[in-house]
Scaffold this motif. Sequence first.
Motif, short mmCIF file in Angstrom:
data_model
loop_
_atom_site.label_atom_id
_atom_site.label_comp_id
_atom_site.label_asym_id
_atom_site.label_seq_id
_atom_site.Cartn_x
_atom_site.Cartn_y
_atom_site.Cartn_z
N PRO A 160 0.74 -1.24 -0.04
CA PRO A 160 0.03 0.11 -0.07
C PRO A 160 1.05 1.34 0.24
CG PRO A 160 -0.01 -0.84 2.38
CD PRO A 160 0.63 -2.04 1.15
N GLU A 161 1.70 1.29 0.51
CA GLU A 161 2.86 2.33 0.29
C GLU A 161 3.65 2.59 -1.08
OE1 GLU A 161 3.73 -0.03 2.86
OE2 GLU A 161 2.47 1.04 4.21
N GLY A 162 3.33 1.91 -2.14
CA GLY A 162 3.80 2.19 -3.31
C GLY A 162 4.60 0.75 -4.00
N LEU A 163 4.54 0.85 -5.32
CA LEU A 163 4.90 -0.17 -5.98
C LEU A 163 5.97 0.61 -7.11
CD1 LEU A 163 1.91 -2.15 -6.80
CD2 LEU A 163 4.06 -3.23 -5.55
N GLU B 60 19.72 -8.40 -18.35
CA GLU B 60 20.31 -9.48 -18.69
C GLU B 60 19.92 -9.54 -20.36
OE1 GLU B 60 20.80 -12.98 -15.68
OE2 GLU B 60 18.77 -12.42 -16.25
N GLU B 61 18.75 -9.01 -20.83
CA GLU B 61 18.23 -9.29 -22.09
C GLU B 61 18.79 -8.23 -23.02
OE1 GLU B 61 15.48 -11.01 -19.52
OE2 GLU B 61 16.33 -9.01 -19.87
N ARG B 62 19.48 -7.22 -22.29
CA ARG B 62 20.09 -5.77 -23.01
C ARG B 62 19.07 -4.98 -23.85
NH1 ARG B 62 22.86 -6.51 -19.28
NH2 ARG B 62 25.05 -7.40 -19.62
N GLU B 63 17.81 -5.22 -23.51
CA GLU B 63 16.81 -4.33 -24.08
C GLU B 63 16.48 -3.06 -23.32
OE1 GLU B 63 13.77 -4.03 -26.79
OE2 GLU B 63 15.28 -5.83 -26.81
N PRO B 64 16.39 -1.75 -24.09
CA PRO B 64 16.04 -0.83 -23.58
C PRO B 64 14.71 -0.91 -22.68
CG PRO B 64 16.66 -0.20 -25.74
CD PRO B 64 16.40 -1.77 -25.45
N ASP B 65 14.78 -0.58 -21.34
CA ASP B 65 13.43 -0.54 -20.57
C ASP B 65 13.21 0.57 -19.92
OD1 ASP B 65 15.82 -0.39 -18.79
OD2 ASP B 65 15.43 -2.27 -17.73
N VAL B 66 11.98 0.67 -19.07
CA VAL B 66 11.48 1.81 -18.68
C VAL B 66 10.84 1.40 -17.40
CG1 VAL B 66 9.22 1.24 -19.63
CG2 VAL B 66 9.66 3.72 -18.75
N ARG B 67 11.01 2.27 -16.40
CA ARG B 67 10.87 2.14 -14.69
C ARG B 67 9.49 2.72 -14.71
NH1 ARG B 67 12.26 -0.63 -10.38
NH2 ARG B 67 12.38 0.23 -8.30
N TYR B 68 8.51 2.09 -13.79
CA TYR B 68 7.32 2.70 -13.54
C TYR B 68 7.30 2.77 -11.99
CZ TYR B 68 5.16 3.06 -18.42
OH TYR B 68 4.94 3.32 -19.82
N VAL B 69 6.45 3.74 -11.57
CA VAL B 69 6.37 3.86 -9.91
C VAL B 69 4.69 4.02 -9.79
CG1 VAL B 69 8.43 4.26 -9.40
CG2 VAL B 69 6.84 6.22 -9.77
N TRP B 70 4.11 3.59 -8.95
CA TRP B 70 2.82 4.02 -8.40
C TRP B 70 3.04 4.13 -7.13
CZ3 TRP B 70 0.23 1.22 -4.26
CH2 TRP B 70 -1.00 1.64 -4.34
N ARG B 71 2.30 5.19 -6.59
CA ARG B 71 2.10 5.74 -5.21
C ARG B 71 0.70 6.04 -5.02
NH1 ARG B 71 6.52 3.79 -4.98
NH2 ARG B 71 8.30 4.74 -4.88
N PRO B 72 0.09 5.74 -3.84
CA PRO B 72 -1.24 5.83 -3.47
C PRO B 72 -1.47 7.30 -3.46
CG PRO B 72 -0.01 5.31 -1.42
CD PRO B 72 0.82 5.07 -2.64
N ALA B 73 -2.60 7.77 -3.63
CA ALA B 73 -3.10 9.17 -3.71
C ALA B 73 -3.20 9.67 -2.06
CB ALA B 73 -4.53 9.16 -4.39
N ALA B 74 -2.80 10.90 -2.06
CA ALA B 74 -2.71 11.51 -0.60
C ALA B 74 -4.25 11.69 -0.20
CB ALA B 74 -2.09 12.63 -0.67
N GLU B 75 -4.49 11.29 0.95
CA GLU B 75 -5.82 11.58 1.53
C GLU B 75 -6.10 12.91 2.07
OE1 GLU B 75 -7.56 8.15 3.21
OE2 GLU B 75 -6.45 6.62 2.05
#
Length: 155
Positions: free
Chosen positions: A105-108, A140-155
């Motif tokens: 729940p803190e994020g992924l 290991e694949e030597r393939e261009p990649d992208v990092r994604y993040v998810w953070r819960p919405a502030a309440e």
Amino acid sequence: MTSDDIDIRRAGASDAAAAAEVWLRSFGTALPTVRRAHDDEAVRGWFTHVVVPEYETWVAVAGEAGVVGLLVLDDGELEQLYLDPAWRGRGLGDRFVELAKRQCPEGLALWTFQVNAPARRFYERHGFVEAERTDGLRNEEREPDVRYVWRPAAE
């Protein structure tokens, strides 16, 4: 059979082989241009000796079809999310992401290959935002990649 008819549960040792087969089928279908770093037997061994015993691994089980999807989490990292190609588009991926968000729940955060446009759209639809791109020299694949993040919405 709909996504709601599929049981999602923690994987046990007896699920490792079936989970590996889902991974192999899914990777081959979704990423035909990406060079795999390991052959089929190495992937099967990795699931048996590393993924299932050492990580928080979940499987989707669809009756007689058996394991049709997998989710692997590791301390806020969504390490793996693969569906059998025949089971895509039925809401199963959505259920796995919802589960991952409940478990973390803190994020992924996750990595996916830049060439995997369907996965990128899927994660963006679920609130993940692009955080970094690389030339692939660190994977290991030597393939261009992208990092994604998810953070819960502030309440």
